[in-house]
Design a protein around this motif. Structure first.
Motif, PDB file in Angstrom:
ATOM      1  N   GLY A 375       1.864   4.378   9.240  1.00 49.70           N
ATOM      2  CA  GLY A 375       2.012   5.720  10.075  1.00 49.70           C
ATOM      3  C   GLY A 375       2.880   6.789   9.794  1.00 49.70           C
ATOM      4  N   THR A 376       3.863   5.996   8.288  1.00 47.61           N
ATOM      5  CA  THR A 376       4.180   7.241   8.071  1.00 47.61           C
ATOM      6  C   THR A 376       3.992   8.688   7.298  1.00 47.61           C
ATOM      7  OG1 THR A 376       5.272   6.455   5.743  1.00 47.61           O
ATOM      8  CG2 THR A 376       6.350   6.073   7.859  1.00 47.61           C
ATOM      9  N   THR A 377       2.530   8.540   6.335  1.00 47.46           N
ATOM     10  CA  THR A 377       2.133   9.216   5.909  1.00 47.46           C
ATOM     11  C   THR A 377       1.008   9.860   6.301  1.00 47.46           C
ATOM     12  OG1 THR A 377       1.044   7.995   3.628  1.00 47.46           O
ATOM     13  CG2 THR A 377       3.464   9.292   3.097  1.00 47.46           C
ATOM     14  N   MET A 378       0.407  11.403   5.677  1.00 51.44           N
ATOM     15  CA  MET A 378      -0.955  11.645   6.269  1.00 51.44           C
ATOM     16  C   MET A 378      -1.698  11.592   4.706  1.00 51.44           C
ATOM     17  SD  MET A 378      -0.726  14.686   8.601  1.00 51.44           S
ATOM     18  CE  MET A 378      -2.732  15.167   7.782  1.00 51.44           C
ATOM     19  N   ALA A 379      -3.117  11.624   4.920  1.00 48.42           N
ATOM     20  CA  ALA A 379      -3.404  12.799   4.090  1.00 48.42           C
ATOM     21  C   ALA A 379      -3.484  13.866   3.259  1.00 48.42           C
ATOM     22  CB  ALA A 379      -5.221  11.457   3.413  1.00 48.42           C
ATOM     23  N   VAL A 380      -3.382  14.598   2.384  1.00 44.71           N
ATOM     24  CA  VAL A 380      -3.638  16.434   2.193  1.00 44.71           C
ATOM     25  C   VAL A 380      -4.496  16.132   1.581  1.00 44.71           C
ATOM     26  CG1 VAL A 380      -2.199  18.230   2.749  1.00 44.71           C
ATOM     27  CG2 VAL A 380      -1.258  16.597   4.008  1.00 44.71           C
ATOM     28  N   LEU A 381      -5.580  17.360   1.721  1.00 48.25           N
ATOM     29  CA  LEU A 381      -6.194  18.389   0.664  1.00 48.25           C
ATOM     30  C   LEU A 381      -5.383  18.405  -0.844  1.00 48.25           C
ATOM     31  CD1 LEU A 381      -8.919  17.831  -0.838  1.00 48.25           C
ATOM     32  CD2 LEU A 381      -9.139  20.376   0.290  1.00 48.25           C
ATOM     33  N   ASN A 382      -5.723  18.274  -1.871  1.00 49.48           N
ATOM     34  CA  ASN A 382      -4.698  18.807  -3.013  1.00 49.48           C
ATOM     35  C   ASN A 382      -5.665  19.985  -2.877  1.00 49.48           C
ATOM     36  OD1 ASN A 382      -3.459  20.457  -5.249  1.00 49.48           O
ATOM     37  ND2 ASN A 382      -3.492  18.072  -6.308  1.00 49.48           N
ATOM     38  N   ARG A 383      -4.768  21.132  -2.194  1.00 51.14           N
ATOM     39  CA  ARG A 383      -5.910  22.951  -3.093  1.00 51.14           C
ATOM     40  C   ARG A 383      -5.132  23.992  -4.205  1.00 51.14           C
ATOM     41  NH1 ARG A 383      -9.322  24.163   1.661  1.00 51.14           N
ATOM     42  NH2 ARG A 383      -8.831  22.760   3.304  1.00 51.14           N
ATOM     43  N   PRO A 385      -4.696  25.343  -6.873  1.00 53.06           N
ATOM     44  CA  PRO A 385      -5.644  26.418  -8.099  1.00 53.06           C
ATOM     45  C   PRO A 385      -5.787  25.457  -9.460  1.00 53.06           C
ATOM     46  CG  PRO A 385      -4.491  27.670  -7.597  1.00 53.06           C
ATOM     47  CD  PRO A 385      -4.025  27.009  -6.085  1.00 53.06           C
ATOM     48  N   LEU A 386      -4.066  24.619  -9.826  1.00 52.43           N
ATOM     49  CA  LEU A 386      -4.093  24.634 -11.291  1.00 52.43           C
ATOM     50  C   LEU A 386      -3.873  23.616 -11.252  1.00 52.43           C
ATOM     51  CD1 LEU A 386      -1.718  28.086 -11.795  1.00 52.43           C
ATOM     52  CD2 LEU A 386      -3.869  27.926 -11.956  1.00 52.43           C
ATOM     53  N   GLY A 387      -4.218  22.661 -10.150  1.00 52.09           N
ATOM     54  CA  GLY A 387      -3.543  21.044  -9.740  1.00 52.09           C
ATOM     55  C   GLY A 387      -4.372  20.294 -10.721  1.00 52.09           C
ATOM     56  N   VAL A 388      -3.646  19.479 -11.549  1.00 57.50           N
ATOM     57  CA  VAL A 388      -4.459  18.843 -12.704  1.00 57.50           C
ATOM     58  C   VAL A 388      -5.769  17.510 -10.818  1.00 57.50           C
ATOM     59  CG1 VAL A 388      -4.759  16.638 -13.504  1.00 57.50           C
ATOM     60  CG2 VAL A 388      -3.153  18.033 -14.172  1.00 57.50           C
ATOM     61  N   ASN A 389      -5.907  17.258  -9.952  1.00 61.65           N
ATOM     62  CA  ASN A 389      -6.282  16.653  -8.867  1.00 61.65           C
ATOM     63  C   ASN A 389      -6.419  17.233  -8.087  1.00 61.65           C
ATOM     64  OD1 ASN A 389      -5.843  14.346 -10.582  1.00 61.65           O
ATOM     65  ND2 ASN A 389      -4.073  14.009  -9.547  1.00 61.65           N
ATOM     66  N   LYS A 390      -7.326  18.758  -8.619  1.00 63.35           N
ATOM     67  CA  LYS A 390      -7.479  19.496  -6.967  1.00 63.35           C
ATOM     68  C   LYS A 390      -8.699  19.389  -6.463  1.00 63.35           C
ATOM     69  CE  LYS A 390      -9.474  24.030  -6.600  1.00 63.35           C
ATOM     70  NZ  LYS A 390     -10.426  25.198  -6.826  1.00 63.35           N
ATOM     71  N   GLY A 391      -8.655  19.288  -5.430  1.00 57.88           N
ATOM     72  CA  GLY A 391      -9.788  18.623  -4.328  1.00 57.88           C
ATOM     73  C   GLY A 391      -9.611  17.281  -4.184  1.00 57.88           C
ATOM     74  N   THR A 392      -8.377  16.863  -4.412  1.00 56.08           N
ATOM     75  CA  THR A 392      -8.692  15.219  -3.958  1.00 56.08           C
ATOM     76  C   THR A 392      -7.471  14.980  -2.798  1.00 56.08           C
ATOM     77  OG1 THR A 392      -7.094  15.279  -5.774  1.00 56.08           O
ATOM     78  CG2 THR A 392      -9.830  14.155  -5.794  1.00 56.08           C
ATOM     79  N   PRO A 393      -7.237  14.139  -2.290  1.00 54.92           N
ATOM     80  CA  PRO A 393      -6.371  13.842  -0.882  1.00 54.92           C
ATOM     81  C   PRO A 393      -4.839  13.164  -1.866  1.00 54.92           C
ATOM     82  CG  PRO A 393      -7.583  11.620  -0.997  1.00 54.92           C
ATOM     83  CD  PRO A 393      -8.291  13.066  -2.414  1.00 54.92           C
ATOM     84  N   GLY A 394      -3.821  14.030  -1.162  1.00 49.66           N
ATOM     85  CA  GLY A 394      -2.253  13.649  -2.107  1.00 49.66           C
ATOM     86  C   GLY A 394      -1.756  12.958  -0.690  1.00 49.66           C
TER      87      GLY A 394
END
Length: 449
Positions: A375-383, A385-394
């Protein structure tokens, strides 16, 4: 800091600062050549505490002008040149004139910091020629309508605001995967004890911690008498740990937050970065005061003088909780994952507390109380553009996400000047349009040579 202490030969005195050519020898200001020189004419700023600086100013063995010039020279030698620590994002152009006006003023009960040069993190507003940018290209050139409450209190206590410390951009709320101690405007802060980079020439071998990296590094490297950082979740504690300096994470409401670029009003606070516990207490005496524009400070309770609590016998009878119970090993989110070496260090620290008279109480924290628990966090899409894990949730804190939009928009509306950025949406649009300059990925782990 080995590189900054290898040639301790210069003396800072009331008559000014002696300098050698940078091209000939890395500049070291503040080292005392002999006991008599130390007693009669200066202070070794490379490792001087805030209390040491106060004492030298009060005794008249050094002036604020000479002290400020010495720190500025040291910044030039080690932050701008040499190991290029990048801990100071901007020097106050008025630091020397301010110091000159304080040359005849000695630290006192009314002005305990008279003539003392202090850095503040670059998310703390100053209503002068300095900029307040959070290290962001989006806020490049931005100023502030007024001094933050923290800066007002420092100035009232006689401090010389030496400049702005670099930081993890926007206090590490900008994007998923941004490196610790990196800002697009100030660059990468380096740990002064290990300033070299990995083989990729990007990631420091030893992280400087975040987000108050510049504040901690500057204190550790002897670039100021003390510094002010901020914390939402670990941003004072992490860099203090990484750089071997002292900090205090104040209870929210102890220090006023008006004029500090925010993340979350539920958790944000400013705090001291110093060389000693006494120095931290000295700064808390100045900073802990009601802020008319920050309602949570109106009911604060504090001692008259924090330094009176510096008692060598103070741990006798104290009960200190350790969130780890040997009888409940499966419910140990903090100590359980530690590698063996870290467990041994913590065991030694706990033994020291017990040897000093403290009673240590082991108790596991219920699962619902885990930091980052249900209940303290939520998934956020990694947008990014230079991120290693672009397109995955953080993962991101729910409190931070909801309060950031509200709080940052208010700061940009009420405090920021000299910028077209007026809302969080403007920051996002700028970064999207300038991603190659404004954003930076955290590269995959690379082993050094």
């Amino acid at each position: 800091m080995e590189e900054a202490k290898g040639n301790r030969t210069k003396v800072v005195g009331a008559d000014g600062v002696t300098r050698r050519e940078l091209a000939t020898l890395p500049l070291v200001i503040g080292a005392i050549a002999s006991t008599s020189a130390s007693a009669q004419g200066g202070v070794a700023i490379d490792n001087a505490s805030l209390a040491d600086v106060q004492q030298a100013l009060a005794a008249g063995t050094i002036t604020s002008s000479a002290l400020t010039q010495a720190y500025l020279a040291r910044i030039e030698a080690y932050d701008r040149a040499g190991p290029r620590l990048n801990s100071v994002r901007e020097v106050n152009p008025d630091a020397l004139p301010i110091a000159a006006r304080l040359d005849g003023v000695k630290p006192s009960t009314k002005q305990p910091l008279a003539g003392v040069p202090i850095l503040v993190k670059d998310n703390i507003a100053t209503g002068d020629k300095q900029h307040t940018t959070a290290g962001s290209l989006a806020l490049d050139g931005a100023g502030a309508r007024n001094d933050s409450t923290v800066v007002k209190q420092l100035r009232a206590a006689g401090a010389v605001i030496l400049g702005k410390a670099n930081l993890t951009e926007f206090a590490n709320i900008l994007a998923i995967g941004m490196p610790s101690g990196y800002s697009s405007l100030g660059g990468q802060v380096k740990n002064p004890y290990a300033p070299s980079l990995m083989v990729d020439e990007i990631v420091p071998v030893v992280q400087p911690g975040g987000s108050s990296a510049g504040s901690a590094v500057a204190v550790a490297a002897g670039l100021c008498a003390a510094a002010i950082g901020t914390e939402t979740s670990g941003s004072l504690l992490s860099p203090a740990t990484q750089n071997g300096v002292v900090t205090v994470k104040p209870t929210v409401g102890l220090i006023g937050r008006s004029g500090i670029i925010p993340i979350s009003h539920s958790q944000d606070t400013a705090g001291p970065m110093t060389r000693t516990v006494r120095d931290a207490a000295i700064l808390l005496n100045v900073l802990a005061a009601p802020d008319p524009h920050d309602p949570v400070t109106q009911h604060q309770q504090r001692p008259q003088d924090y330094t009176t609590g510096l008692d060598k016998e103070g741990l006798k009878g104290a009960r200190i909780g350790i969130p780890s119970d040997p009888d409940d090993p499966l419910n140990d989110p903090f100590y359980g994952p530690l590698p063996q070496r870290s467990k041994e260090v913590m065991a030694q620290a706990i033994k020291v507390l017990q040897d000093l008279g403290a009673t240590v109480v082991h108790a596991a924290i219920p699962e619902i109380g885990w930091i980052g628990g249900p209940g303290t966090t939520m998934a956020v899409l990694n947008r990014n553009p230079l991120g290693v894990n672009k397109g995955t949730p953080g993962t991101a804190s729910l409190v931070f996400l909801y309060e950031l939009k509200h709080d940052l928009n208010l700061y940009l509306r009420d405090w920021a000047t000299g910028t077209r950025i007026k809302t969080l949406a403007d920051v996002i649009a700028f970064n999207k349009a300038n991603a190659d300059k404004a954003l930076r990925k955290r590269p995959r782990a690379i082993c050094p040579n």
